[in-house]
Design a protein around this motif. Structure first.
Motif, short mmCIF file in Angstrom:
data_model
loop_
_atom_site.label_atom_id
_atom_site.label_comp_id
_atom_site.label_asym_id
_atom_site.label_seq_id
_atom_site.Cartn_x
_atom_site.Cartn_y
_atom_site.Cartn_z
N LEU A 83 -20.34 1.96 -2.25
CA LEU A 83 -20.12 1.38 -0.93
C LEU A 83 -19.62 -0.06 -1.02
N MET A 84 -20.07 -0.78 -2.03
CA MET A 84 -19.77 -2.20 -2.11
C MET A 84 -18.47 -2.53 -2.83
N LYS A 85 -17.96 -1.61 -3.63
CA LYS A 85 -16.81 -1.95 -4.47
C LYS A 85 -15.57 -2.33 -3.66
N PHE A 113 3.00 -5.69 -3.01
CA PHE A 113 2.72 -4.84 -1.85
C PHE A 113 1.49 -3.99 -2.12
N ALA A 114 0.90 -3.51 -1.03
CA ALA A 114 -0.27 -2.64 -1.13
C ALA A 114 -0.19 -1.56 -0.07
N ILE A 115 -0.74 -0.39 -0.38
CA ILE A 115 -0.74 0.74 0.54
C ILE A 115 -2.18 1.14 0.83
N ALA A 116 -2.47 1.31 2.11
CA ALA A 116 -3.81 1.74 2.54
C ALA A 116 -3.65 2.87 3.54
N GLN A 117 -4.63 3.77 3.59
CA GLN A 117 -4.56 4.95 4.45
C GLN A 117 -5.50 4.81 5.63
N ASN A 153 8.85 -5.69 -7.86
CA ASN A 153 7.91 -5.03 -6.97
C ASN A 153 6.81 -4.32 -7.77
N ILE A 154 5.59 -4.74 -7.55
CA ILE A 154 4.43 -4.12 -8.17
C ILE A 154 3.42 -3.85 -7.07
N GLY A 155 2.92 -2.63 -7.02
CA GLY A 155 2.06 -2.25 -5.90
C GLY A 155 0.69 -1.77 -6.31
N ILE A 156 -0.21 -1.78 -5.35
CA ILE A 156 -1.56 -1.25 -5.52
C ILE A 156 -1.85 -0.31 -4.37
N LYS A 157 -2.75 0.63 -4.61
CA LYS A 157 -3.15 1.58 -3.58
C LYS A 157 -4.66 1.51 -3.41
N LEU A 158 -5.10 1.30 -2.18
CA LEU A 158 -6.52 1.19 -1.89
C LEU A 158 -7.15 2.57 -1.79
N ASP A 159 -8.37 2.71 -2.29
CA ASP A 159 -9.06 4.00 -2.30
C ASP A 159 -9.67 4.35 -0.95
N GLU A 160 -10.11 3.35 -0.21
CA GLU A 160 -10.86 3.59 1.02
C GLU A 160 -9.95 4.07 2.15
#
Length: 344
Positions: free
Chosen positions: A165-167, A229-233, A251-258
């Motif tokens: 939950l905290m990560k 950039f980052a992608i979130a759902q 361009n280097i990106g990250i994708k959020l898990d939550e």
């Protein structure tokens, strides 16, 4: 560092000092449990079952107010003709993984409306420390931005539930200064206590200053491009992409898990994560001659002539080794375990 300058180590198993410690190694890193290993000679322990026995290692016994560098429980050991090799994990081992009794949370029996700190206090005090203190809660205080257990339905070890939950929790009240939260352990004179820390601001007063003539033995670093950039759902299944800057390094990106409750919330979280990772554009490794008891999260100022590396950094991992006659200590700063999903 020679023993006559600094180190007077002692290793205790179940409060009894080991006759001779040939070597020892300690590792601590944000996001993982502290680990310790040692090769010892102790005739009284031959043919003994050391599994889950308490171990304490004092790097410089008699200083630091009698606080050990490491305290934990032995998770594996093997005996040879002339030595016993042990491996131990810090006291969080009693509430995580296969070493802990899983907590079943369902619709009938749950912790809705309870914070993760209140949940841990209840479990540790009523189900873990039943006969003796295995892990203390003396330093486990409520977070400035509490995380609630509402809606959690799971069957895992308690630490694994709350750590999950905290990560992804961020303090993003000020988008120019985003902070993370993480668990750590504080070793006291008698017990070791769980604590929740929040990353410090890098621009504040440093906790320690290192120079080539004062603490630095060797210094190495590599640079990496921070994400642009980052992608979130969002909960409706749509993805939101947030951008930062003009990506001068590509361009280097990250994708959020939550998964977030709305596109607006997803966009805000994506931007917060990009801003957070702008601070981690260097991986620094430093062998040092002082500061062996520095904690993870402390801010170090590196005072050197090279303007590309001079500045302030956060300690993210620490390694200490003892070979029977000398001690080596190294820090990593702004270097964290990278998940495959972090970079596309």
């Amino acid at each position: 560092m020679s023993l006559n300058i600094f180190c007077k180590p002692r290793l205790l198993i179940n409060d009894k000092e080991v006759a001779f410690c040939k070597s020892a190694s300690f590792q601590a890193s944000e996001g993982t449990l502290q680990s310790f290993s040692a090769s010892i000679t102790e005739p009284d322990l031959d043919n003994s079952n050391l599994f889950n026995q308490k171990v304490e290692f004092y790097l410089n016994y008699g200083s630091e107010d009698g606080v050990p560098l490491f305290r934990g429980y032995i998770k594996s050991f093997n005996s040879r003709d002339d030595s016993i090799n042990i491996s131990a994990i810090d006291p969080r081992t009693v509430i995580t993984g296969n070493n802990a009794l899983p907590i079943v949370i369902d619709n009938q029996d749950n912790y809705d409306g309870v914070t993760i700190v209140q949940f841990l206090l209840d479990i540790i005090e009523n189900e873990v420390n039943m006969n003796k203190t295995l892990i203390s809660t003396d330093t486990l205080n409520e977070m400035d931005k509490p995380i609630y257990m509402t809606g959690v339905r799971d069957a895992q070890a308690p630490y694994d539930i709350v750590n999950g939950l905290m990560k992804n929790k961020r303090d993003k009240d000020n988008m120019l200064s985003v902070h993370e939260y993480y668990f750590d352990i504080i070793h006291g004179a008698q017990n070791s206590s769980l604590v929740i820390r929040k990353t410090k601001e890098l621009t504040g007063t440093p906790d320690f200053i290192y120079k080539y003539n004062d603490g630095i033995i060797t210094l190495n670093y590599t640079e990496r491009a921070p994400p642009s950039f980052a992608i979130a759902q969002a909960v409706d299944g749509t993805n939101v992409r947030a951008h930062y800057g003009n990506a001068p390094r590509g361009n280097i990106g990250i994708k959020l898990d939550e998964v977030y409750s709305s596109r607006a919330e997803a966009g805000e979280a994506a931007m917060a994560e990009i801003l957070l990772k702008q601070k981690d554009d260097k991986d620094i490794s430093m062998n040092v001659s002082k500061g062996h008891y520095i904690n993870l999260g402390h801010i170090i100022r590196i005072d050197v002539q090279d303007s590309n590396i001079a500045g302030q950094y956060r300690v993210t991992s620490k390694n200490i080794s003892f070979n029977g006659s000398s001690v080596t200590c190294s820090f990593n700063m702004n270097k964290k375990p990278v998940k495959f999903s972090d970079y596309n």
